[in-house]
Write a protein that holds these residues in place. Structure first.
Motif, PDB file in Angstrom:
ATOM      1  N   UNK A 187       0.871  -1.178   0.000  1.00  0.00           N
ATOM      2  CA  UNK A 187       0.000   0.000   0.000  1.00  0.00           C
ATOM      3  C   UNK A 187       0.906   1.226   0.000  1.00  0.00           C
ATOM      4  N   UNK A 188       0.723   2.103  -0.976  1.00  0.00           N
ATOM      5  CA  UNK A 188       1.562   3.284  -1.077  1.00  0.00           C
ATOM      6  C   UNK A 188       0.953   4.443  -0.288  1.00  0.00           C
ATOM      7  N   UNK A 189       1.809   5.167   0.409  1.00  0.00           N
ATOM      8  CA  UNK A 189       1.398   6.372   1.132  1.00  0.00           C
ATOM      9  C   UNK A 189       1.620   7.588   0.246  1.00  0.00           C
ATOM     10  N   UNK A 190       0.663   8.488   0.223  1.00  0.00           N
ATOM     11  CA  UNK A 190       0.823   9.703  -0.561  1.00  0.00           C
ATOM     12  C   UNK A 190       0.154  10.871   0.155  1.00  0.00           C
ATOM     13  N   UNK A 191       0.717  12.060  -0.010  1.00  0.00           N
ATOM     14  CA  UNK A 191       0.143  13.249   0.620  1.00  0.00           C
ATOM     15  C   UNK A 191      -1.063  13.768  -0.146  1.00  0.00           C
ATOM     16  N   UNK A 192      -1.132  13.453  -1.436  1.00  0.00           N
ATOM     17  CA  UNK A 192      -2.278  13.844  -2.253  1.00  0.00           C
ATOM     18  C   UNK A 192      -2.349  12.890  -3.438  1.00  0.00           C
ATOM     19  N   UNK A 193      -3.494  12.871  -4.118  1.00  0.00           N
ATOM     20  CA  UNK A 193      -3.733  11.901  -5.193  1.00  0.00           C
ATOM     21  C   UNK A 193      -3.021  12.341  -6.470  1.00  0.00           C
ATOM     22  N   UNK A 194      -1.746  12.034  -6.573  1.00  0.00           N
ATOM     23  CA  UNK A 194      -0.941  12.341  -7.752  1.00  0.00           C
ATOM     24  C   UNK A 194      -1.165  11.231  -8.783  1.00  0.00           C
ATOM     25  N   UNK A 195      -1.936  11.536  -9.841  1.00  0.00           N
ATOM     26  CA  UNK A 195      -2.340  10.506 -10.796  1.00  0.00           C
ATOM     27  C   UNK A 195      -1.152   9.791 -11.426  1.00  0.00           C
ATOM     28  N   UNK A 196      -0.121  10.549 -11.779  1.00  0.00           N
ATOM     29  CA  UNK A 196       1.014   9.928 -12.465  1.00  0.00           C
ATOM     30  C   UNK A 196       1.764   8.974 -11.544  1.00  0.00           C
ATOM     31  N   UNK A 197       1.983   9.393 -10.298  1.00  0.00           N
ATOM     32  CA  UNK A 197       2.663   8.509  -9.348  1.00  0.00           C
ATOM     33  C   UNK A 197       1.820   7.275  -9.050  1.00  0.00           C
ATOM     34  N   UNK A 198       0.500   7.454  -8.924  1.00  0.00           N
ATOM     35  CA  UNK A 198      -0.375   6.316  -8.656  1.00  0.00           C
ATOM     36  C   UNK A 198      -0.342   5.341  -9.828  1.00  0.00           C
ATOM     37  N   UNK A 199      -0.325   5.871 -11.062  1.00  0.00           N
ATOM     38  CA  UNK A 199      -0.221   5.004 -12.241  1.00  0.00           C
ATOM     39  C   UNK A 199       1.072   4.196 -12.191  1.00  0.00           C
ATOM     40  N   UNK A 200       2.178   4.848 -11.825  1.00  0.00           N
ATOM     41  CA  UNK A 200       3.456   4.139 -11.712  1.00  0.00           C
ATOM     42  C   UNK A 200       3.390   3.061 -10.630  1.00  0.00           C
ATOM     43  N   UNK A 201       2.726   3.383  -9.513  1.00  0.00           N
ATOM     44  CA  UNK A 201       2.613   2.418  -8.419  1.00  0.00           C
ATOM     45  C   UNK A 201       1.777   1.213  -8.832  1.00  0.00           C
ATOM     46  N   UNK A 202       0.690   1.457  -9.571  1.00  0.00           N
ATOM     47  CA  UNK A 202      -0.153   0.354 -10.044  1.00  0.00           C
ATOM     48  C   UNK A 202       0.647  -0.558 -10.963  1.00  0.00           C
ATOM     49  N   UNK A 203       1.400   0.043 -11.881  1.00  0.00           N
ATOM     50  CA  UNK A 203       2.214  -0.766 -12.784  1.00  0.00           C
ATOM     51  C   UNK A 203       3.279  -1.546 -12.020  1.00  0.00           C
ATOM     52  N   UNK A 204       3.733  -0.999 -10.893  1.00  0.00           N
ATOM     53  CA  UNK A 204       4.750  -1.685 -10.087  1.00  0.00           C
ATOM     54  C   UNK A 204       4.159  -2.806  -9.236  1.00  0.00           C
ATOM     55  N   UNK A 205       2.815  -2.877  -9.151  1.00  0.00           N
ATOM     56  CA  UNK A 205       2.186  -3.973  -8.423  1.00  0.00           C
ATOM     57  C   UNK A 205       1.526  -3.598  -7.113  1.00  0.00           C
ATOM     58  N   UNK A 206       1.478  -2.293  -6.776  1.00  0.00           N
ATOM     59  CA  UNK A 206       0.806  -1.877  -5.544  1.00  0.00           C
ATOM     60  C   UNK A 206      -0.694  -2.149  -5.643  1.00  0.00           C
ATOM     61  N   UNK A 207      -1.312  -2.488  -4.503  1.00  0.00           N
ATOM     62  CA  UNK A 207      -2.754  -2.734  -4.507  1.00  0.00           C
ATOM     63  C   UNK A 207      -3.543  -1.437  -4.357  1.00  0.00           C
ATOM     64  N   UNK A 208      -2.851  -0.337  -4.069  1.00  0.00           N
ATOM     65  CA  UNK A 208      -3.550   0.929  -3.951  1.00  0.00           C
ATOM     66  C   UNK A 208      -2.761   1.920  -3.123  1.00  0.00           C
ATOM     67  N   UNK A 209      -3.458   2.903  -2.590  1.00  0.00           N
ATOM     68  CA  UNK A 209      -2.784   3.972  -1.872  1.00  0.00           C
ATOM     69  C   UNK A 209      -3.633   4.427  -0.695  1.00  0.00           C
ATOM     70  N   UNK A 210      -2.971   5.081   0.265  1.00  0.00           N
ATOM     71  CA  UNK A 210      -3.643   5.684   1.416  1.00  0.00           C
ATOM     72  C   UNK A 210      -3.111   7.101   1.558  1.00  0.00           C
TER      73      UNK A 210
END
Length: 221
Positions: free
Chosen positions: A82-105
């Protein structure tokens, strides 16, 4: 029920302290280790084999949370990141999804956000807000990331699972073929359904067959 084992990875000690205080309020969770760098997070995951890693998506230069996520998912497919983020950065979230993360908080999300995330992990679900997911996929299409590769968002392990799913294998057969636990197979299938935007395993298998997954080779470099 066995406690959910967790590793925290963030370069700010105060963030780890805050997460620890929140997690201590959530029943049936246990923090087994903490790391201040992505590299230490990967190393501790190999040592402890946790159920979940909660990791900062933004790390100092040369210490990528995205790359650490990719390494953890490839080496320990039973561990959910689960990736931690300070705000919903679409590009970083896309990179995290491609890397295999199940999501973000979101870091400022509080106890309720963490409970929602950990409950989803227990149920084998992905943690992708529908509105964010639509924006991320639209951005990826605009960049041409999925134009020629219908399985571009899936990790190599998810491709393996989907290929067997398309052959009509059940969870136990997939687990035996890939030397995984039933729980890990269920987690992979749940993430595959979310990434392909299909409602069930039959739709996922149909999509895979329609796009000739049997002869598929990743277009990634």
């Amino acid at each position: 029920m066995q406690p959910l084992t967790i590793i925290l990875v963030d370069d700010h000690e105060v963030v780890r302290m805050g997460l620890r205080l929140l997690l201590e309020q959530i029943p049936e969770t246990r923090i087994v280790a903490e790391a201040g760098t992505a590299a230490d997070g990967v190393r501790l995951c190999s040592l402890h084999q946790p159920d979940v890693v909660i990791m900062d998506i933004r790390m100092p230069p040369g210490d990528s949370g995205i790359e650490a996520c990719r390494a953890i998912v490839e080496r320990q497919p039973g561990t959910q990141v689960i990736m931690l983020t300070s705000y919903a950065d679409d590009e970083l979230i896309a990179d995290a999804i491609r890397a295999g993360a199940v999501g973000y908080v979101l870091k400022q999300g509080g106890t309720g956000e963490l409970i929602r995330a950990l409950d989803a992990v227990r149920q084998g679900a992905a943690l992708l807000d529908p509105a964010i997911t639509r924006r991320v996929l639209a951005m990826m299409r605009q960049r041409g990331d999925t134009r020629h590769d219908p399985f571009n968002e899936l990790t190599d392990r998810e491709i393996d699972v989907l290929r067997l799913l398309a052959e009509g294998k059940n969870n136990a057969e997939i687990a035996a073929a890939l030397v995984l636990s039933d729980k890990t197979v269920r987690n992979h299938i749940s993430v595959i359904l979310d990434k392909l935007h299909v409602g069930n395993r039959v739709e996922a298998a149909t999509f895979a067959i329609d796009h000739d997954i049997r002869s598929y080779r990743s277009s990634a470099p």
